[in-house]
Design a protein around this motif. Structure first.
Motif, mmCIF file in Angstrom:
data_model
loop_
_atom_site.group_PDB
_atom_site.id
_atom_site.type_symbol
_atom_site.label_atom_id
_atom_site.label_comp_id
_atom_site.label_asym_id
_atom_site.label_seq_id
_atom_site.Cartn_x
_atom_site.Cartn_y
_atom_site.Cartn_z
ATOM 1 N N ALA A 39 21.311 41.157 35.649
ATOM 2 C CA ALA A 39 20.508 40.482 36.525
ATOM 3 C C ALA A 39 20.245 41.391 37.770
ATOM 4 O O ALA A 39 20.930 42.146 38.275
ATOM 5 N N SER A 40 18.932 41.194 37.945
ATOM 6 C CA SER A 40 18.162 41.906 39.098
ATOM 7 C C SER A 40 18.675 41.111 40.316
ATOM 8 O O SER A 40 19.358 39.888 40.385
ATOM 9 N N GLU A 41 18.362 41.775 41.670
ATOM 10 C CA GLU A 41 18.666 41.369 42.870
ATOM 11 C C GLU A 41 17.467 40.492 43.270
ATOM 12 O O GLU A 41 17.802 39.451 43.991
ATOM 13 N N ALA A 42 16.405 40.861 43.099
ATOM 14 C CA ALA A 42 15.007 40.018 43.793
ATOM 15 C C ALA A 42 14.206 39.360 42.829
ATOM 16 O O ALA A 42 13.357 38.639 43.316
ATOM 17 N N VAL A 67 -5.771 43.377 37.357
ATOM 18 C CA VAL A 67 -7.087 44.128 37.430
ATOM 19 C C VAL A 67 -7.394 44.197 36.143
ATOM 20 O O VAL A 67 -6.958 45.245 35.456
ATOM 21 N N PRO A 68 -8.425 43.433 35.293
ATOM 22 C CA PRO A 68 -9.022 43.812 33.947
ATOM 23 C C PRO A 68 -9.719 45.025 34.061
ATOM 24 O O PRO A 68 -10.564 45.080 34.936
ATOM 25 N N LEU A 69 -9.390 45.760 33.100
ATOM 26 C CA LEU A 69 -10.120 47.356 33.166
ATOM 27 C C LEU A 69 -10.723 47.532 31.932
ATOM 28 O O LEU A 69 -11.636 48.229 31.726
ATOM 29 N N GLY A 70 -10.524 46.964 31.022
ATOM 30 C CA GLY A 70 -10.964 47.072 29.409
ATOM 31 C C GLY A 70 -9.793 46.846 28.544
ATOM 32 O O GLY A 70 -9.433 45.802 28.412
ATOM 33 N N SER A 71 -9.375 47.947 27.936
ATOM 34 C CA SER A 71 -8.453 47.847 26.835
ATOM 35 C C SER A 71 -6.978 47.465 27.566
ATOM 36 O O SER A 71 -6.258 46.861 27.037
ATOM 37 N N HIS A 72 -7.016 47.767 28.841
ATOM 38 C CA HIS A 72 -5.579 47.437 29.720
ATOM 39 C C HIS A 72 -6.079 46.411 30.843
ATOM 40 O O HIS A 72 -7.045 46.806 31.438
ATOM 41 N N ASP A 73 -5.133 45.856 31.358
ATOM 42 C CA ASP A 73 -5.071 45.076 32.679
ATOM 43 C C ASP A 73 -4.090 45.895 33.394
ATOM 44 O O ASP A 73 -2.932 46.421 33.108
ATOM 45 N N LEU A 74 -4.305 46.243 34.620
ATOM 46 C CA LEU A 74 -3.671 46.970 35.734
ATOM 47 C C LEU A 74 -2.979 45.804 36.455
ATOM 48 O O LEU A 74 -3.356 44.973 37.205
ATOM 49 N N PHE A 75 -1.720 45.804 36.318
ATOM 50 C CA PHE A 75 -0.834 45.020 37.231
ATOM 51 C C PHE A 75 -0.281 45.889 38.397
ATOM 52 O O PHE A 75 0.393 46.880 38.389
ATOM 53 N N ILE A 76 -0.739 45.357 39.699
ATOM 54 C CA ILE A 76 -0.448 46.078 41.012
ATOM 55 C C ILE A 76 0.671 45.196 41.534
ATOM 56 O O ILE A 76 0.672 43.810 41.670
ATOM 57 N N ALA A 77 1.950 45.777 41.832
ATOM 58 C CA ALA A 77 3.090 45.087 42.124
ATOM 59 C C ALA A 77 3.661 45.565 43.429
ATOM 60 O O ALA A 77 3.877 46.715 43.364
ATOM 61 N N GLU A 78 4.273 44.736 44.260
ATOM 62 C CA GLU A 78 5.151 45.159 45.409
ATOM 63 C C GLU A 78 6.527 45.502 44.814
ATOM 64 O O GLU A 78 7.086 44.649 44.047
ATOM 65 N N VAL A 79 6.992 46.607 45.420
ATOM 66 C CA VAL A 79 8.409 46.855 45.097
ATOM 67 C C VAL A 79 9.384 46.074 45.882
ATOM 68 O O VAL A 79 9.126 46.210 47.053
ATOM 69 N N VAL A 80 10.171 45.352 45.167
ATOM 70 C CA VAL A 80 11.081 44.393 46.115
ATOM 71 C C VAL A 80 12.313 44.869 46.060
ATOM 72 O O VAL A 80 13.594 43.967 46.595
ATOM 73 N N GLY A 81 12.754 45.700 45.104
ATOM 74 C CA GLY A 81 14.170 46.005 45.058
ATOM 75 C C GLY A 81 14.356 47.299 44.330
ATOM 76 O O GLY A 81 13.332 47.605 43.263
ATOM 77 N N VAL A 82 15.193 48.281 44.650
ATOM 78 C CA VAL A 82 15.298 49.654 43.803
ATOM 79 C C VAL A 82 16.925 49.637 43.648
ATOM 80 O O VAL A 82 17.857 49.738 44.660
ATOM 81 N N GLN A 83 17.569 49.990 42.441
ATOM 82 C CA GLN A 83 18.730 50.461 42.175
ATOM 83 C C GLN A 83 18.669 51.966 41.735
ATOM 84 O O GLN A 83 18.084 51.990 40.811
#
Length: 194
Positions: free
Chosen positions: A102-105, A126-142
């Motif tokens: 289980a994650s924390e966040a 962001v759709p780019l062509g062959s891939h979509d770019l998922f831009i995400a906020e970091v909400v937890g790090v272990q």
């Protein structure tokens, strides 16, 4: 002499990571991603690029969450295997003997065997062509405590034998050459740069 090369295939090596996703244990999945990176410091943000036809794409798009799990020499086989098998057909955690935790966040699980887990919440796709770019906020790090030097508090990722991907091959990162800014720091007489 230099020769022409295909555009889009030259920015290597890249970290080879296992991205975990899913809101419930029944849909937990692992996806190998080499196109990932840090995109912002404040707020801390990362990105991953995923092909829309990948099984994990729909899970991440729907849940808006994922975890970037750094990989190591010990995880190299699982990293490759999870990149060539589909979660539509395989329970990757079970097949590779890996442990979802289980994650924390976020609802997506952490990979217990990974020394560093970065919990992410999608802010933009962001759709780019062959891939979509998922831009995400970091909400937890272990981070595995074995990677933190108790005397200095320094993060010592090299202790984990991290791997990178380059043109179809995996490599273990090697020798440290220097610290940020070492090229302009004044040396003490007789000291060597590192």
């Amino acid at each position: 002499m230099k020769q022409r090369w295909k555009p889009g295939t030259v920015l290597y090596p890249l970290p080879a990571v296992l991205v975990s996703c899913g809101a419930t244990p029944e849909e937990y999945n692992l996806l190998t991603v080499a196109w990932t990176g840090t995109v912002c410091t404040n707020p801390p943000m990362c990105s991953i690029s995923v092909r829309p036809e990948r099984h994990s794409y729909g899970i991440i798009r729907r849940t808006g969450e994922f975890v970037i799990n750094l990989t190591t020499r010990r995880l190299a086989r699982a990293t490759d295997w999870c990149g060539v098998r589909s979660g539509r057909d395989w329970d990757k955690f079970r097949e590779m003997g890996l442990t979802p935790v289980a994650s924390e966040a976020v609802a997506a699980p952490l990979l217990a065997e990974s020394p560093v887990n970065i919990e992410c919440r999608v802010r933009q796709v962001v759709p780019l062509g062959s891939h979509d770019l998922f831009i995400a906020e970091v909400v937890g790090v272990q981070v595995d405590e074995a990677l933190i030097d108790p005397a200095t508090g320094r993060f010592c990722l090299e202790r984990a034998d991290p791997i990178v991907y380059s043109h179809g091959e995996y490599f273990v990162l090697g020798e440290a050459l220097g610290h940020f800014g070492w090229s302009v720091r004044k040396r003490k007489k007789g000291a060597k740069h590192r």
